[in-house]
Motif scaffolding. Structure first.
Motif, PDB file in Angstrom:
ATOM      1  N   ARG A  38      37.650  53.154  32.103  1.00 27.53           N
ATOM      2  CA  ARG A  38      37.707  52.392  33.351  1.00 27.53           C
ATOM      3  C   ARG A  38      37.982  50.932  33.025  1.00 27.53           C
ATOM      4  O   ARG A  38      37.580  50.430  31.975  1.00 27.53           O
ATOM      5  N   MET A  39      38.649  50.259  33.947  1.00 29.06           N
ATOM      6  CA  MET A  39      38.962  48.834  33.790  1.00 29.06           C
ATOM      7  C   MET A  39      39.231  48.256  35.164  1.00 29.06           C
ATOM      8  O   MET A  39      39.210  48.968  36.178  1.00 29.06           O
ATOM      9  N   ASP A  40      39.494  46.971  35.209  1.00 27.80           N
ATOM     10  CA  ASP A  40      39.897  46.343  36.464  1.00 27.80           C
ATOM     11  C   ASP A  40      40.939  45.278  36.173  1.00 27.80           C
ATOM     12  O   ASP A  40      41.133  44.863  35.032  1.00 27.80           O
ATOM     13  N   THR A  41      41.624  44.854  37.221  1.00 30.68           N
ATOM     14  CA  THR A  41      42.600  43.775  37.112  1.00 30.68           C
ATOM     15  C   THR A  41      42.685  43.066  38.453  1.00 30.68           C
ATOM     16  O   THR A  41      42.293  43.613  39.485  1.00 30.68           O
ATOM     17  N   ASN A  42      43.197  41.882  38.440  1.00 29.17           N
ATOM     18  CA  ASN A  42      43.392  41.118  39.662  1.00 29.17           C
ATOM     19  C   ASN A  42      44.460  41.810  40.517  1.00 29.17           C
ATOM     20  O   ASN A  42      45.506  42.216  40.000  1.00 29.17           O
ATOM     21  N   ALA A  43      44.203  41.936  41.797  1.00 30.59           N
ATOM     22  CA  ALA A  43      45.149  42.600  42.704  1.00 30.59           C
ATOM     23  C   ALA A  43      46.522  41.927  42.676  1.00 30.59           C
ATOM     24  O   ALA A  43      47.533  42.578  42.919  1.00 30.59           O
ATOM     25  N   ARG A  44      46.560  40.640  42.357  1.00 28.76           N
ATOM     26  CA  ARG A  44      47.847  39.916  42.323  1.00 28.76           C
ATOM     27  C   ARG A  44      48.608  40.113  41.019  1.00 28.76           C
ATOM     28  O   ARG A  44      49.752  39.683  40.902  1.00 28.76           O
ATOM     29  N   ASN A  45      48.005  40.796  40.044  1.00 29.97           N
ATOM     30  CA  ASN A  45      48.653  41.003  38.751  1.00 29.97           C
ATOM     31  C   ASN A  45      49.523  42.261  38.804  1.00 29.97           C
ATOM     32  O   ASN A  45      49.154  43.332  38.316  1.00 29.97           O
ATOM     33  N   ALA A  46      50.693  42.109  39.377  1.00 27.49           N
ATOM     34  CA  ALA A  46      51.607  43.242  39.579  1.00 27.49           C
ATOM     35  C   ALA A  46      52.057  43.861  38.252  1.00 27.49           C
ATOM     36  O   ALA A  46      52.244  45.074  38.168  1.00 27.49           O
ATOM     37  N   VAL A  47      52.225  43.043  37.232  1.00 25.31           N
ATOM     38  CA  VAL A  47      52.671  43.558  35.930  1.00 25.31           C
ATOM     39  C   VAL A  47      51.619  44.502  35.349  1.00 25.31           C
ATOM     40  O   VAL A  47      51.935  45.620  34.925  1.00 25.31           O
ATOM     41  N   ALA A  48      50.362  44.071  35.335  1.00 20.67           N
ATOM     42  CA  ALA A  48      49.290  44.919  34.799  1.00 20.67           C
ATOM     43  C   ALA A  48      49.136  46.181  35.639  1.00 20.67           C
ATOM     44  O   ALA A  48      49.005  47.279  35.091  1.00 20.67           O
ATOM     45  N   LEU A  55      50.716  54.363  32.776  1.00 21.12           N
ATOM     46  CA  LEU A  55      49.870  54.981  31.757  1.00 21.12           C
ATOM     47  C   LEU A  55      48.916  56.019  32.331  1.00 21.12           C
ATOM     48  O   LEU A  55      48.098  56.582  31.610  1.00 21.12           O
ATOM     49  N   GLY A  56      49.015  56.269  33.640  1.00 29.36           N
ATOM     50  CA  GLY A  56      48.229  57.334  34.250  1.00 29.36           C
ATOM     51  C   GLY A  56      46.924  56.918  34.894  1.00 29.36           C
ATOM     52  O   GLY A  56      46.113  57.771  35.245  1.00 29.36           O
ATOM     53  N   TYR A  57      46.708  55.618  35.070  1.00 29.64           N
ATOM     54  CA  TYR A  57      45.472  55.146  35.700  1.00 29.64           C
ATOM     55  C   TYR A  57      45.584  55.206  37.216  1.00 29.64           C
ATOM     56  O   TYR A  57      46.641  54.950  37.775  1.00 29.64           O
ATOM     57  N   LYS A  58      44.477  55.565  37.838  1.00 30.01           N
ATOM     58  CA  LYS A  58      44.389  55.632  39.298  1.00 30.01           C
ATOM     59  C   LYS A  58      43.623  54.418  39.800  1.00 30.01           C
ATOM     60  O   LYS A  58      42.587  54.050  39.240  1.00 30.01           O
ATOM     61  N   ASP A  72      37.331  34.437  46.078  1.00 29.43           N
ATOM     62  CA  ASP A  72      38.262  35.338  46.772  1.00 29.43           C
ATOM     63  C   ASP A  72      39.213  36.092  45.859  1.00 29.43           C
ATOM     64  O   ASP A  72      40.367  36.337  46.215  1.00 29.43           O
ATOM     65  N   VAL A  73      38.739  36.477  44.698  1.00 31.96           N
ATOM     66  CA  VAL A  73      39.537  37.316  43.796  1.00 31.96           C
ATOM     67  C   VAL A  73      39.324  38.766  44.211  1.00 31.96           C
ATOM     68  O   VAL A  73      38.207  39.200  44.475  1.00 31.96           O
ATOM     69  N   GLN A  74      40.389  39.518  44.270  1.00 30.29           N
ATOM     70  CA  GLN A  74      40.334  40.943  44.602  1.00 30.29           C
ATOM     71  C   GLN A  74      40.537  41.729  43.305  1.00 30.29           C
ATOM     72  O   GLN A  74      41.634  41.732  42.737  1.00 30.29           O
ATOM     73  N   LEU A  75      39.468  42.373  42.831  1.00 33.34           N
ATOM     74  CA  LEU A  75      39.574  43.168  41.606  1.00 33.34           C
ATOM     75  C   LEU A  75      39.925  44.613  41.952  1.00 33.34           C
ATOM     76  O   LEU A  75      39.223  45.265  42.722  1.00 33.34           O
ATOM     77  N   VAL A  76      41.003  45.085  41.368  1.00 32.35           N
ATOM     78  CA  VAL A  76      41.416  46.476  41.525  1.00 32.35           C
ATOM     79  C   VAL A  76      40.715  47.279  40.435  1.00 32.35           C
ATOM     80  O   VAL A  76      40.829  46.979  39.255  1.00 32.35           O
ATOM     81  N   LEU A  77      39.968  48.296  40.861  1.00 33.10           N
ATOM     82  CA  LEU A  77      39.246  49.160  39.932  1.00 33.10           C
ATOM     83  C   LEU A  77      40.148  50.337  39.554  1.00 33.10           C
ATOM     84  O   LEU A  77      40.737  50.975  40.421  1.00 33.10           O
ATOM     85  N   LEU A  78      40.239  50.603  38.254  1.00 36.11           N
ATOM     86  CA  LEU A  78      41.121  51.664  37.757  1.00 36.11           C
ATOM     87  C   LEU A  78      40.342  52.592  36.850  1.00 36.11           C
ATOM     88  O   LEU A  78      39.421  52.165  36.155  1.00 36.11           O
ATOM     89  N   GLU A  79      40.757  53.853  36.823  1.00 37.96           N
ATOM     90  CA  GLU A  79      40.162  54.796  35.886  1.00 37.96           C
ATOM     91  C   GLU A  79      41.161  55.886  35.535  1.00 37.96           C
ATOM     92  O   GLU A  79      42.115  56.146  36.269  1.00 37.96           O
ATOM     93  N   LYS A  80      40.907  56.492  34.365  1.00 39.29           N
ATOM     94  CA  LYS A  80      41.750  57.586  33.891  1.00 39.29           C
ATOM     95  C   LYS A  80      40.860  58.584  33.173  1.00 39.29           C
ATOM     96  O   LYS A  80      40.051  58.218  32.321  1.00 39.29           O
ATOM     97  N   HIS A  81      41.012  59.855  33.533  1.00 40.65           N
ATOM     98  CA  HIS A  81      40.345  60.909  32.791  1.00 40.65           C
ATOM     99  C   HIS A  81      41.195  61.177  31.550  1.00 40.65           C
ATOM    100  O   HIS A  81      42.398  61.445  31.643  1.00 40.65           O
ATOM    101  N   LEU A  82      40.585  61.049  30.395  1.00 44.48           N
ATOM    102  CA  LEU A  82      41.299  61.193  29.139  1.00 44.48           C
ATOM    103  C   LEU A  82      41.333  62.638  28.685  1.00 44.48           C
ATOM    104  O   LEU A  82      42.065  63.060  27.888  1.00 44.48           O
TER     105      LEU A  82
END
Length: 82
Positions: A38-48, A55-58, A72-82
């Motif tokens: 699991r990880m997160d990234t800024n919603a505005r970080n389109a490249v990431a 890479l298969g992350y949801k 007011d940062v929006q963190l997008v939560l991501l995860e991948k079942h390995l």
């Protein structure tokens, strides 16, 4: 397992370092009995966000937060079942 911070210098962008770092952590997680990463990234970080999708992350949610003193940062939560 949780990947807290992954940063690639803009001068090194496009050379595959981000993909290699994620692969390292996926392998590390599996070798330590962790079936998800699991990880997160800024919603505005389109490249990431694009990289993680390839890479298969949801994207499983967005959390509004203050990050390093930035409101007011929006963190997008991501995860991948390995």
């Amino acid at each position: 397992m949780r990947l807290h911070t992954l940063v690639v210098s803009p001068s090194a962008s496009g050379k595959g370092y981000g993909k290699k770092f994620v692969k390292f952590y996926e392998d590390y997680a599996l070798s330590h009995g962790c079936p998800e990463l699991r990880m997160d990234t800024n919603a505005r970080n389109a490249v990431a966000r694009g990289l993680y999708k390839k890479l298969g992350y949801k994207e499983i949610g967005i959390v509004p937060t203050e990050f390093n003193g930035i409101p007011d940062v929006q963190l997008v939560l991501l995860e991948k079942h390995l």
